[in-house]
Write a protein that holds these residues in place. Structure first.
Motif, PDB file in Angstrom:
ATOM      1  N   PHE A 927     -36.586 116.243  94.039  1.00  0.00           N
ATOM      2  CA  PHE A 927     -37.337 117.146  94.914  1.00  0.00           C
ATOM      3  C   PHE A 927     -38.667 117.527  94.230  1.00  0.00           C
ATOM      4  CE2 PHE A 927     -32.807 117.912  95.746  1.00  0.00           C
ATOM      5  CZ  PHE A 927     -32.782 117.426  97.040  1.00  0.00           C
ATOM      6  N   VAL A 928     -39.700 117.504  95.026  1.00  0.00           N
ATOM      7  CA  VAL A 928     -41.067 117.794  94.550  1.00  0.00           C
ATOM      8  C   VAL A 928     -41.666 118.856  95.445  1.00  0.00           C
ATOM      9  CG1 VAL A 928     -43.355 116.878  94.066  1.00  0.00           C
ATOM     10  CG2 VAL A 928     -41.321 115.456  93.695  1.00  0.00           C
ATOM     11  N   VAL A 929     -42.372 119.778  94.835  1.00  0.00           N
ATOM     12  CA  VAL A 929     -43.085 120.792  95.600  1.00  0.00           C
ATOM     13  C   VAL A 929     -44.548 120.796  95.156  1.00  0.00           C
ATOM     14  CG1 VAL A 929     -42.555 122.652  93.973  1.00  0.00           C
ATOM     15  CG2 VAL A 929     -43.134 123.201  96.332  1.00  0.00           C
ATOM     16  N   LEU A 938     -41.463 126.508 103.965  1.00  0.00           N
ATOM     17  CA  LEU A 938     -41.410 125.065 103.823  1.00  0.00           C
ATOM     18  C   LEU A 938     -40.139 124.658 103.097  1.00  0.00           C
ATOM     19  CD1 LEU A 938     -42.811 122.267 104.000  1.00  0.00           C
ATOM     20  CD2 LEU A 938     -43.787 122.755 101.742  1.00  0.00           C
ATOM     21  N   GLN A 939     -39.456 123.661 103.626  1.00  0.00           N
ATOM     22  CA  GLN A 939     -38.251 123.146 102.978  1.00  0.00           C
ATOM     23  C   GLN A 939     -38.659 122.224 101.856  1.00  0.00           C
ATOM     24  OE1 GLN A 939     -34.706 121.672 105.215  1.00  0.00           O
ATOM     25  NE2 GLN A 939     -35.189 119.746 104.207  1.00  0.00           N
ATOM     26  N   VAL A 940     -38.202 122.532 100.667  1.00  0.00           N
ATOM     27  CA  VAL A 940     -38.583 121.738  99.510  1.00  0.00           C
ATOM     28  C   VAL A 940     -37.383 120.977  98.951  1.00  0.00           C
ATOM     29  CG1 VAL A 940     -40.492 123.271  98.922  1.00  0.00           C
ATOM     30  CG2 VAL A 940     -38.209 123.724  98.004  1.00  0.00           C
ATOM     31  N   ALA A 941     -36.183 121.341  99.357  1.00  0.00           N
ATOM     32  CA  ALA A 941     -34.994 120.631  98.869  1.00  0.00           C
ATOM     33  C   ALA A 941     -33.815 120.936  99.795  1.00  0.00           C
ATOM     34  CB  ALA A 941     -34.661 121.032  97.439  1.00  0.00           C
ATOM     35  N   THR A 942     -32.814 120.108  99.701  1.00  0.00           N
ATOM     36  CA  THR A 942     -31.572 120.330 100.473  1.00  0.00           C
ATOM     37  C   THR A 942     -30.381 120.077  99.578  1.00  0.00           C
ATOM     38  OG1 THR A 942     -31.513 118.049 101.271  1.00  0.00           O
ATOM     39  CG2 THR A 942     -32.570 119.688 102.691  1.00  0.00           C
ATOM     40  N   ASN A1029     -33.410 120.469  90.355  1.00  0.00           N
ATOM     41  CA  ASN A1029     -34.691 120.344  89.659  1.00  0.00           C
ATOM     42  C   ASN A1029     -35.767 120.041  90.673  1.00  0.00           C
ATOM     43  OD1 ASN A1029     -33.708 120.764  87.003  1.00  0.00           O
ATOM     44  ND2 ASN A1029     -32.968 118.655  86.930  1.00  0.00           N
ATOM     45  N   ILE A1030     -36.669 120.975  90.889  1.00  0.00           N
ATOM     46  CA  ILE A1030     -37.770 120.791  91.840  1.00  0.00           C
ATOM     47  C   ILE A1030     -39.051 120.684  91.010  1.00  0.00           C
ATOM     48  CG2 ILE A1030     -38.999 121.748  93.798  1.00  0.00           C
ATOM     49  CD1 ILE A1030     -36.497 123.299  94.498  1.00  0.00           C
ATOM     50  N   ASP A1241     -40.268 110.557  88.290  1.00  0.00           N
ATOM     51  CA  ASP A1241     -39.339 109.473  88.672  1.00  0.00           C
ATOM     52  C   ASP A1241     -39.098 109.456  90.166  1.00  0.00           C
ATOM     53  OD1 ASP A1241     -38.880 108.477  86.137  1.00  0.00           O
ATOM     54  OD2 ASP A1241     -37.544 110.168  85.686  1.00  0.00           O
ATOM     55  N   GLU A1242     -39.045 110.594  90.762  1.00  0.00           N
ATOM     56  CA  GLU A1242     -38.832 110.629  92.221  1.00  0.00           C
ATOM     57  C   GLU A1242     -39.551 111.847  92.731  1.00  0.00           C
ATOM     58  OE1 GLU A1242     -34.855 110.315  93.441  1.00  0.00           O
ATOM     59  OE2 GLU A1242     -35.268 110.567  95.565  1.00  0.00           O
ATOM     60  N   ASN A1243     -40.305 111.703  93.766  1.00  0.00           N
ATOM     61  CA  ASN A1243     -41.171 112.763  94.259  1.00  0.00           C
ATOM     62  C   ASN A1243     -41.073 112.800  95.750  1.00  0.00           C
ATOM     63  OD1 ASN A1243     -43.041 114.709  94.503  1.00  0.00           O
ATOM     64  ND2 ASN A1243     -44.681 113.714  93.346  1.00  0.00           N
ATOM     65  N   THR A1244     -40.604 113.889  96.267  1.00  0.00           N
ATOM     66  CA  THR A1244     -40.488 114.026  97.721  1.00  0.00           C
ATOM     67  C   THR A1244     -41.085 115.353  98.107  1.00  0.00           C
ATOM     68  OG1 THR A1244     -38.441 112.765  97.743  1.00  0.00           O
ATOM     69  CG2 THR A1244     -38.909 114.103  99.669  1.00  0.00           C
ATOM     70  N   VAL A1245     -42.142 115.269  98.898  1.00  0.00           N
ATOM     71  CA  VAL A1245     -42.842 116.481  99.332  1.00  0.00           C
ATOM     72  C   VAL A1245     -43.064 116.376 100.819  1.00  0.00           C
ATOM     73  CG1 VAL A1245     -44.887 117.902  99.098  1.00  0.00           C
ATOM     74  CG2 VAL A1245     -43.990 116.722  97.106  1.00  0.00           C
ATOM     75  N   ASN A1246     -42.762 117.426 101.496  1.00  0.00           N
ATOM     76  CA  ASN A1246     -43.009 117.483 102.936  1.00  0.00           C
ATOM     77  C   ASN A1246     -44.255 118.320 103.180  1.00  0.00           C
ATOM     78  OD1 ASN A1246     -40.771 116.006 103.450  1.00  0.00           O
ATOM     79  ND2 ASN A1246     -39.444 117.784 103.766  1.00  0.00           N
ATOM     80  N   ALA A1247     -45.242 117.680 103.757  1.00  0.00           N
ATOM     81  CA  ALA A1247     -46.471 118.385 104.092  1.00  0.00           C
ATOM     82  C   ALA A1247     -46.466 118.743 105.554  1.00  0.00           C
ATOM     83  CB  ALA A1247     -47.681 117.523 103.767  1.00  0.00           C
ATOM     84  N   PRO A1248     -47.112 119.812 105.932  1.00  0.00           N
ATOM     85  CA  PRO A1248     -47.153 120.197 107.354  1.00  0.00           C
ATOM     86  C   PRO A1248     -47.812 119.119 108.176  1.00  0.00           C
ATOM     87  CG  PRO A1248     -47.851 121.999 105.950  1.00  0.00           C
ATOM     88  CD  PRO A1248     -47.769 120.816 105.058  1.00  0.00           C
TER      89      PRO A1248
END
Length: 1295
Positions: A927-929, A938-942, A1029-1030, A1241-1248
């Motif tokens: 998870f990435v913020v 904003l949802q940054v992780a689940t 870990n975000i 290593d892994e980056n997931t970010v949700n942008a509006p």
């Protein structure tokens, strides 16, 4: 800007995973048809070269069910090879990676011996003639068995023969082909009906692991057809009758009766008399004998006439011969006084009365003969041929000289010698007349119409001297005993006086006539009379002898005297019975007859006085006789049934005796034939009968009633049985059988076409009325009836029925909190005699409607009495929430039919107990913020968690327990209220959405360690925690993309731009802002707008400007698309309008770059071929896993530099190995392809505004290919040509 029209030659290199689909090669399996429900049938076996777990499924779910993991197939519904010998199903196997593989599988049902032979064309009935030859085929039965092999081979045997006897058991046999053969001779007179129990048996086979021989049976009913093979038979033999002579023609003598012994044929019989020239005739139809010619007893050779009567059947017998028999009939012709006496010239006993009678006779006598001196030389015999008293007649004289003589004897019975005696000697005078004539009249006083005969006698007189010796008496009356000894002195002397003297006075004595001297003799000197031959003295022949005793002197003169010698009677004659006594009388009548007898001893003497008496005998007490007259009478009417004699004869011996000394007697048998009349109704042996028979037993013998008829003849005592019509009488048949004379049985049996069902009957018995009637009865009432109660016995042939409990009312708590009895099942059986036990067939475990395997098989115990007991402490709701026990009830006493009930399913619901803590599901994401673009909410992780409990005990709520910021320098800072957790539930899986709770500080670098807590909602409460870990991304990876189009145009085309960039980079594109170019420091460029974005991979690795430029320029097609969308400059530099020279230089530079790239690619291909296959395969698998993530799950945001610790520690989930960031994997030649040391290593970010990215992507992209195709293409320097839509997902390594 001519460089924007530059078309770069494309190069594409795609690495595809080498994972292959499972292999499934099964085509045929064999399953026995006797498999029980829930039993193992077969196993599906598929192979996966990659070692992936295989999931099985089948299309045929009616008969089978499959364990999806093991491939074990079990039976759900019973198989029947005879109905469906094979099944076809589609088997699908999947490794959950590749497309499922489906194959058709044929299930061949193997035969088991589960079928008994079945008879066809029932019922079996046949009618056969009684003369059927031995070894003839009587009937052919056929039964087939739908099994195969030896189990289908049917053999036959005869199990029982009714009526049962040793002879009958060997009378028939059956061949293997079902042909029933006659093994002996049939006789309708012995048996009219046979019932054969035919047993069909197969060759045997396996059934439920036991060798079983199936059997079935049926009855063959044989009716014997009576044929004319027996001669007829006369009834009531012997036959005797009497008829008077001179009776009218047509007078009935008696009637003979014959019957056809072939009772089933009963042919018409005709009668005839075989004697020639008889005076009798017989009616050919009725058998009545009548007088056909005049009868004269005296002309018959004997008064008893024997007739031979023949009875003949109308039709020829089976041998082509006449069926006939004969009998003798004795007819006694009784005497009638129809003859008058006649005279014959002869001497007894040498007379022949068949000659003609004479009317003229002559004799002589000396004149003046003494009184009662017979006329000599006169032989007259009078004879009346009538019998007994009818032959009695009187004699007297008539005529001119009748007074001078008298006739002796005056009365004769039958036959007697006649003498004329001098009655008046003076009238006998030669000087008056030389000849005298008299007439002897014989008068039969019993026949006044023709009474008399007359004989004329001429008497010649003999002249005599005058001086003759004289006797003192003119007549001497002497007597002598008959049958005395020779020489017996009748008288010592009779002396005559002759006055003459000398020789003339010497008297010599002589008896006259000469014939008398045969009997008597006289002493010539003394005159003594002696018996010459005493044997001739028979008073019954002649009782008085008359002789002249002649005294002759010397001169020849003769003086005579008469000797009247009376023969004294001696009792030497026994009474003589006249006639024979055969009397025929119908029963119920009295008998009266007179015994006639005579005694030829002297009448009036005790020797001839007769007496009658009945000698002791079987029937002497039934009769009485008059001692004097001989009249015999029966004391009471005669009863034929009281006689043991089959002919119905009574023989009474009557003795006739005289009163003489010694007493003499004669006996005669009086034979009385008592004719039978049908005067007795049948009588049942018992007053009532009570039988029992099992239900569903068509043709079975119920019982036997017995009745008797006291009548003595077969025709009058024959009994037949029938059932009176009543309720239930149609279910039974009754047949009559002869046990003996007047004794019959009625065999009551169930109608072969009727099957009685005990369970459907309201009354369990039938009350029948059996009627016994005399078939020869000529009057109503010669029948009787009896009540027969037939109890129907219950055969245990009904299956039991289980009383199913409510399917949702049975609950058992998990973890052994409930022990002992759960419930008791009940079953019922309509049969009266039953023993029910419960049997468990299968146990099905399921959790939420999905099979749970065998986990619950030992949780519960079903006892035979129906008690369901908890059998385990390991009941676990989380493993199985529903236990379905398939069970049935069995009747141990079942005799026929199905012994099992229908299968029932007992559903036991497992009640949950809160005994499980929430369980977090594994997290495969990083998870990435991006603080700069991360607003509140904003949802940054689940996180995802489940709780195996149910209800509130399984409901989960998430919360944030703590937040710790781990900075790059290793300092940890505890923060509060930065994040919050929202809970969402979907199909039992709870998702915790970790959202920004307050504005994040974009200046902070490092990672947030967020502790998320999951808690259930029921006491006792259980909790679980997980640390997320975000990663925070800094602004050093923000890339500026300058466009020659306006902000609005860029915003309108933003999705197309992001799709193209994602295609080129395989990274997530996170747009931070879109602004006009004036707002930037490079405002002098012709660009009109700028897009600020981050390019981040799922593992946290971000692209810088140089890396982005290389990737975009390496894909000419994407580059051209971006140029068309208005892309001008990548990075923070200014956009300068190129001159023509600059454009030309750009073209040349582009060509050079293309050439350089081509060389690099060739080098890369050679390097790849030298790498170990294992590394390639790992990379391909990593790609495969990466492509399974949906773009919608990818979060957008700016790259965060300086965070390569994730890869350096070997936790990269794509490669799963430790990577030195400075190490070249052989995938790139220039350093720009190597991930930054500072990348994530892994980056997931949700942008509006990027939530619809998935819907807007999907243009045609090069598809992933198998490793084989990629390697071949690389080696042959060929490009794969297949195109398809791909999942625009982030990949760790761009191959």
């Amino acid at each position: 800007m001519a460089w924007r029209s530059l078309v770069l030659l494309p190069f594409l290199l795609t690495a595809v995973s080498a994972n292959t689909a499972p292999l499934f090669n099964m085509t045929v399996v064999y399953v026995p048809e006797d498999l029980e429900l829930g039993q193992y049938a077969f196993q599906l076996k598929a192979y996966d070269l990659d070692g992936d777990q295989i999931v099985y499924s089948i299309s045929e779910t009616f008969y089978f069910s499959v364990d999806s993991l093991t491939g074990n197939v079990t039976l759900r519904n019973y198989l029947d090879r005879e109905t469906q010998p094979r099944l076809t199903m589609t088997v699908t196997v999947s490794d959950r990676i590749n497309a499922p593989v489906s194959r058709r599988l044929t299930v061949i049902v193997e035969d088991r011996n589960d079928n008994a032979p079945v008879f066809h064309n029932l019922p079996y009935q046949a009618t056969i003639p009684e003369n059927m030859t031995v070894n003839s085929i009587i009937f052919t039965v056929f039964a087939n068995d739908s099994d195969t092999g030896d189990a289908s081979k049917v053999s036959y045997s005869i199990d029982e023969v009714i009526p049962d006897s040793t002879t009958n058991r060997w009378l028939f046999y059956i061949l293997p082909n079902g042909k029933v053969i006659l093994n002996g001779s049939l006789d309708y007179a012995k048996n009219t009906f046979y019932q054969l129990k035919i047993l069909a048996m197969d060759g045997g086979g396996w059934l439920h692991n036991e060798w079983v021989i199936q059997k079935s049976w049926t009855y063959l009913s044989l009716t014997i057809l009576d044929l004319p093979n027996l001669d007829p038979r006369f009834l009531h033999e012997p036959y005797s009758g009497s008829v008077p002579e001179n009776c009218d023609l047509g007078t009935i003598v008696l009637t003979v009766t014959a019957m056809d012994r072939d009772t089933g044929v009963n042919d018409e019989i005709s009668y005839s008399i075989t004697n020639a020239s008889v005076s009798f005739a017989i009616d050919p139809k009725t058998g009545t004998i009548t007088v056909s010619k005049p009868l004269d007893r005296e002309q018959l050779p004997s008064e008893e006439v024997l007739l031979e009567v023949k009875a003949r059947e109308k039709n020829l017998d089976i041998y082509g011969k006449v069926a006939q028999t004969s009998t003798l009939v004795t007819v006694l012709v009784t005497d009638v006084n129809d003859n008058k006496p006649q005279f014959y010239h002869c001497s007894l006993p040498s007379c022949n009365f068949s000659t003609s009678a004479q009317n003229n006779f002559s004799g002589n006598i000396i004149e003046h003969s003494s009184s009662r001196l017979p006329v000599s030389n006169l032989s007259i015999v009078a004879h009346d041929p009538d019998k007994g008293i009818n032959g009695s007649f009187e004699l007297y004289l008539q005529g001119p000289n009748a007074s001078a003589f008298t006739v002796s004897p005056a009365k004769i019975v039958g036959t007697g010698e006649v003498q004329l005696l001098v009655q008046n000697p003076a009238a006998v005078d030669y000087e008056i007349s030389h000849v005298m004539v008299v007439q002897i009249v014989a008068n039969d006083t019993g026949n006044p119409t023709d009474c008399c005969s007359t004989a004329t006698v001429t008497i010649n007189l003999i002249d005599s001297n005058d001086h003759i010796p004289e006797f003192p008496q003119s007549t001497y009356y002497l007597s002598v005993m008959e049958n005395c000894d020779d020489g017996t002195i009748v008288t010592p002397n009779i002396t005559a006086y002759d006055p003459d003297s000398g020789v003339l006075g010497q008297i010599t004595y002589e008896l006259l006539p000469e014939t008398i001297r045969n009997i008597f003799m006289v002493n010539a000197t003394t005159g003594a009379v002696l018996v010459q031959n005493g044997s001739l003295l028979d008073r019954e022949t002649r009782s008085i002898y008359y002789a002249n005793l002649q005294a002759k002197d010397g001169g020849g003169l003769v003086g005579t005297t008469v000797l009247e010698i009376t023969v004294l009677d001696a009792n030497d004659m026994a009474p003589v019975i006249t006639g024979s006594y055969f009397i025929s009388v119908e029963e119920g009548q009295n008998v009266s007859t007179q015994i006639q007898a005579i005694d030829n001893d002297e009448p009036g003497n005790p020797n001839s006085q007769l007496g009658f008496r009945i000698l002791p005998g079987p029937f002497s007490e039934n009769f009485t006789i008059n001692e004097t007259t001989g009249d015999m009478h029966s004391k009471e009417p005669l009863d034929r049934e009281a006689l043991d004699d089959e002919q119905g004869q009574m023989v009474v011996t009557v003795e006739v005796y005289d009163h003489g000394v010694p007493q003499l007697s004669t006996s005669v048998n009086v034979t009385i034939t008592v004719g039978d009349i049908n005067d007795n109704a049948p009588m049942f042996v018992n007053q009532s009968y009570e039988f029992s028979v099992f239900e569903d037993s068509p043709g079975s013998l119920v019982g036997q009633v017995e009745a008797t008829d006291a009548d003595r003849t077969e025709i009058n005592s024959r009994i037949s049985f029938l059932l009176e019509r009543s309720s239930g009488s149609s279910n039974f048949l009754i047949r009559s059988f002869r046990l003996g004379t007047g004794n019959y049985s009625g065999n009551l049996s169930v109608d072969p076409d009727t099957s009685l069902d005990y369970d459907t009957m309201q009354q369990k018995f039938f009350s029948l009325v059996v009627v016994a009637e005399n078939t020869a009865a000529d009057q109503v009432g010669d029948r009787t009836n009896v009540t027969v109660v037939v109890h129907i016995l219950d055969v245990n042939d009904e299956p039991p029925t289980i009383q199913s409990p409510s399917p949702d009312n049975i609950h058992v708590s998990e973890n052994g909190t409930q022990q002992g009895l759960v419930l008791t099942l009940f079953a019922s059986d309509p049969d009266t005699n039953h023993s029910l036990v419960f049997e468990e067939l299968a146990v099905a475990c399921s959790k939420a409607g999905i099979s749970a395997g065998e986990v619950c098989w030992d949780w519960f115990l079903l006892a035979p009495n129906g008690s369901v007991l908890v059998n385990s402490l390991d009941i676990d709701y989380e493993l199985c929430d529903l236990v379905e026990i398939t069970l049935r009830a069995e009747d141990l006493y079942t005799e026929k039919g199905n012994r099992y009930s229908q299968n029932e399913t007992l559903r036991i619901h497992i009640t949950d107990v809160n005994d499980n803590v929430p369980l977090f599901l594994p997290i495969s994401e990083t998870f990435v913020v991006v603080p700069e673009i991360s607003p509140v909410g904003l949802q940054v992780a689940t996180v995802k968690a489940t709780d195996a409990d149910s209800g509130m005990a399984g409901s989960i709520i998430f919360s944030i327990a703590s937040v710790v910021l781990v900075e790059d320098n290793g300092v940890n800072r505890t923060l509060e209220n930065l994040f919050k957790a929202d809970t969402i539930e979907d199909k039992g899986i709870y998702t915790g959405s970790i959202q920004v709770a307050s504005n994040l500080d974009s200046s902070l670098k490092g990672q947030y360690q967020v502790t998320v807590e999951a808690q259930d909602k029921e006491q006792p409460v259980h909790t679980a925690q997980i640390v997320l870990n975000i990663f925070a991304v800094d602004q050093s990876y923000r890339v500026h993309l300058q466009f020659v189009t306006t902000v609005d145009q860029v915003q309108n085309n933003s999705e197309s731009i992001k799709a193209a960039l994602t295609t080129a980079t395989k990274a997530g594109v996170y747009v931070a802002a879109i602004r006009s170019v004036e707002e930037t420091r490079a405002s002098q460029v012709e660009a009109k707008s700028v897009m600020e974005a981050y390019f981040v991979y799922r593992n946290g690795t971000a692209l810088d400007i140089n890396q982005l430029s290389v990737l975009i320029q390496s894909d000419p097609q994407i580059l051209a698309e971006l140029v068309n969308l208005g892309l001008a400059v990548i990075g923070p530099g200014e956009a300068v309008k190129p001159t023509k020279e600059t454009e030309l230089i750009g073209i040349i530079a582009g060509l050079a770059a293309f050439l350089l790239i081509f060389i690099l690619i060739m080098t890369l291909v050679l390097v790849l071929t030298t790498r170990s296959y294992k590394r390639k395969l790992s990379a391909m698998k990593a790609l495969k896993v990466a492509t399974t993530f949906s773009p919608a799950m990818v979060q957008q945001g700016a790259g965060i530099p300086g965070t390569n610790q994730y890869n350096a520690e070997g936790a990269n989930p794509m490669l799963n190995l430790s990577i030195d960031p400075s190490h070249d994997l052989g995938f790139h030649e220039d350093s720009v392809s190597v991930a930054s040391v500072n990348s994530l290593d892994e980056n997931t970010v949700n942008a509006p505004g990027d939530y619809n990215l998935k819907d807007k992507l999907g243009k045609a992209q090069p598809t992933d290919h198998g490793d084989e195709e990629v390697l071949v293409a690389a080696l042959n320097q060929k490009e794969p040509t297949k195109m398809a839509y791909i999942n625009t997902t982030f990949t760790t390594t761009d191959l």
